[in-house]
Design a protein around this motif. Structure first.
Motif, short mmCIF file in Angstrom:
data_model
loop_
_atom_site.label_atom_id
_atom_site.label_comp_id
_atom_site.label_asym_id
_atom_site.label_seq_id
_atom_site.Cartn_x
_atom_site.Cartn_y
_atom_site.Cartn_z
N GLN A 204 13.58 -5.05 3.55
CA GLN A 204 13.02 -3.74 3.88
C GLN A 204 12.10 -3.82 5.09
OE1 GLN A 204 11.20 -1.68 0.54
NE2 GLN A 204 12.76 -2.42 -0.88
N LEU A 205 11.27 -4.85 5.12
CA LEU A 205 10.35 -5.02 6.25
C LEU A 205 11.12 -5.28 7.54
CD1 LEU A 205 7.52 -5.32 7.41
CD2 LEU A 205 7.52 -7.70 6.64
N SER A 223 11.93 4.22 9.37
CA SER A 223 11.09 3.04 9.45
C SER A 223 9.71 3.31 8.86
CB SER A 223 10.96 2.59 10.90
OG SER A 223 9.99 1.57 11.04
N ARG A 224 9.15 4.44 9.19
CA ARG A 224 7.82 4.81 8.69
C ARG A 224 7.84 4.96 7.16
NH1 ARG A 224 7.47 8.91 11.88
NH2 ARG A 224 7.22 7.53 13.66
N GLN A 225 8.89 5.55 6.64
CA GLN A 225 8.99 5.72 5.19
C GLN A 225 9.09 4.38 4.48
OE1 GLN A 225 12.32 8.33 4.40
NE2 GLN A 225 11.59 9.91 5.80
N LEU A 226 9.87 3.46 5.03
CA LEU A 226 10.00 2.13 4.42
C LEU A 226 8.66 1.40 4.42
CD1 LEU A 226 13.41 0.97 5.95
CD2 LEU A 226 12.97 1.50 3.56
N LEU A 227 7.94 1.48 5.54
CA LEU A 227 6.66 0.79 5.64
C LEU A 227 5.63 1.39 4.69
CD1 LEU A 227 6.46 0.34 9.52
CD2 LEU A 227 6.85 -1.45 7.82
N GLN A 228 5.59 2.71 4.59
CA GLN A 228 4.64 3.35 3.69
C GLN A 228 4.95 3.03 2.23
OE1 GLN A 228 4.90 7.46 4.89
NE2 GLN A 228 3.52 7.19 6.64
N ARG A 229 6.24 2.88 1.94
CA ARG A 229 6.63 2.49 0.58
C ARG A 229 6.17 1.06 0.28
NH1 ARG A 229 12.84 2.41 -0.14
NH2 ARG A 229 12.55 4.48 0.77
N LEU A 230 6.29 0.19 1.26
CA LEU A 230 5.85 -1.19 1.08
C LEU A 230 4.33 -1.28 0.97
CD1 LEU A 230 8.20 -3.03 3.61
CD2 LEU A 230 8.25 -3.25 1.12
N ALA A 231 3.63 -0.40 1.68
CA ALA A 231 2.16 -0.43 1.67
C ALA A 231 1.59 -0.08 0.30
CB ALA A 231 1.61 0.52 2.73
N LYS A 232 2.38 0.53 -0.57
CA LYS A 232 1.91 0.92 -1.89
C LYS A 232 2.15 -0.16 -2.94
CE LYS A 232 2.71 5.85 -1.00
NZ LYS A 232 3.47 7.07 -1.41
#
Length: 406
Positions: A204-205, A223-232
């Motif tokens: 994902q990253l 890309s932004r959605q994937l990163l925000q999902r990972l940040a949680k």
């Protein structure tokens, strides 16, 4: 390489069969025997003609003509016996030298004009693939030379040709493309890897990083959605916040960039050599905010732990800013991954809970910090916390976590 030699030997054997099959079936060539057979056929045909002419009354002396025909056949018999020209050569005396010549000529031409060296190099690179892959996985390709990168790319493409469902292989190919700034290859490879293993956080990253290089706004949003999902997630790779900060800065969302760089500082600690670089990036973003006329009000909070606190390794840090009257509803709040203490965080209008009530609207405030152990902000049982006194908005806040909810 063994398949090549086996195939070449088979081809040479087939050629030998087609070329030398006539020689193996050579027939004896006897000129005298052939001439006798021809004379007999001619004699029989001429007798048939004489019979027909006699019947039609065209010939009166048939016996004389037959006698002359026999005499002509006797005259055609050679008076001297034919001398043999010698024994014919064995077909094998022709086959073996010719076969050797054809073999040497075939391999010699291939060695000179073919791709023997390239094939050998390709075989050698393929054998090094596991070692180079491990090197890239552990060090993110930082220690790989350009030659090793090219070798790894060739080896990966070979493996993926035969194993197209190898998600790790596609991810590694995407990482190499990222290092070479090849956006199209990176996005394509990472997309295939993501389709095979959509739940893998490393994939994902990598996919998010590749999409960020794309010029397509839809790719950048994904890309932004994937990163925000990972940040949680409970554990967040520092590269997630680095990419989020970079993306926010490029979009001129300087407040968000400051926030993410601040989180990175808390994760690495002040002793890390990257800490000062992040401080410079934060200062640059704040200058951009001032030039853009954005509100620059923020609250800097330093958090420490009391010795009695038993920290749950799965806990997260929740920092909330409240009005001076201590109202339970926070004006601004942020969630940070557990890091080393003391840790410093900074909240600004980006962390405001409501559009109608911003952090910059406050003159005085108080701050609460809680170690949330179950991931549910609504439950507080057993959580450790600390809170500050009422301070002005431009004052630094120091909090010691030393209390526990019943």
């Amino acid at each position: 390489m063994s398949y090549f030699w086996l195939a070449s030997v088979v081809l040479i054997a087939i050629c030998a069969v087609f070329v030398f099959l006539p020689a193996l079936k050579q027939r004896e060539n006897n000129d005298q025997l052939l001439r006798d057979e021809l004379n007999k056929a001619f004699y029989k045909d001429r007798l048939g003609e004489l019979e027909l002419e006699t019947t039609e009354g065209l010939v009166n002396d048939q016996q004389d003509l037959i006698t002359d025909l026999k005499q002509s056949l006797l005259d055609d018999i050679p008076t001297q016996p034919q001398v043999s020209e010698g024994k014919s050569l064995s077909p094998w005396l022709i086959l073996i030298p010719s076969l050797l010549l054809m073999t040497l000529l075939s391999y010699g031409l291939y060695a000179h004009f073919g791709a023997a060296k390239q094939v050998a190099n390709w075989q050698g690179i393929t054998s090094q693939l596991p070692e180079l892959s491990q090197k890239l996985m552990t060090k993110d390709g930082a220690v790989l030379t350009d030659q090793e990168m090219q070798a790894l790319t060739l080896g990966l493409r070979t493996r993926l040709y035969y194993q197209p469902k190898d998600a790790t292989g596609w991810m590694l190919l995407g990482r190499i493309a990222l290092a070479n700034r090849d956006a199209n290859t990176a996005v394509g490879a990472m997309q295939k890897s993501y389709q095979l293993k959509p739940q893998d956080e490393d994939i994902q990253l990598g996919y998010a990083q590749a999409l960020m290089l794309s010029q397509d706004p839809a790719d950048q949003d994904l890309s932004r959605q994937l990163l925000q999902r990972l940040a949680k997630k409970d554990y967040v790779d520092i590269r997630v916040f680095s990419l989020l900060a970079f993306d926010a800065y490029e979009r001129q969302d300087f407040a968000a960039a400051v926030k993410y760089w601040g989180v990175m500082q808390q994760m690495i600690g002040p002793d890390d050599e990257r800490y000062e670089m992040l401080s410079r990036s934060i200062d640059s973003a704040k200058k951009q905010m001032k030039q853009a006329g954005a509100p620059s009000a923020s609250v800097k909070v330093t958090i420490a732990l009391d010795k009695a606190v038993n920290v749950d390794p799965n806990a997260v840090v929740i920092v909330s800013v409240h009005r001076a009257d201590g109202s339970p509803m926070p004006v601004a709040a942020a969630r940070y991954p557990l890091s080393s203490f003391p840790m410093t965080v900074e909240l600004d209008d980006r962390n405001s809970m409501l559009e109608s009530s911003k952090l910059s609207d406050l003159d005085t405030l108080m701050v609460r910090v809680r170690l949330d152990s179950d991931g549910n902000v609504a439950t507080k049982h057993g959580d450790w916390f600390g809170e500050s006194k009422v301070v002005k908005i431009d004052q630094a806040v120091n909090i010691i976590i030393n209390q526990q909810y019943p």
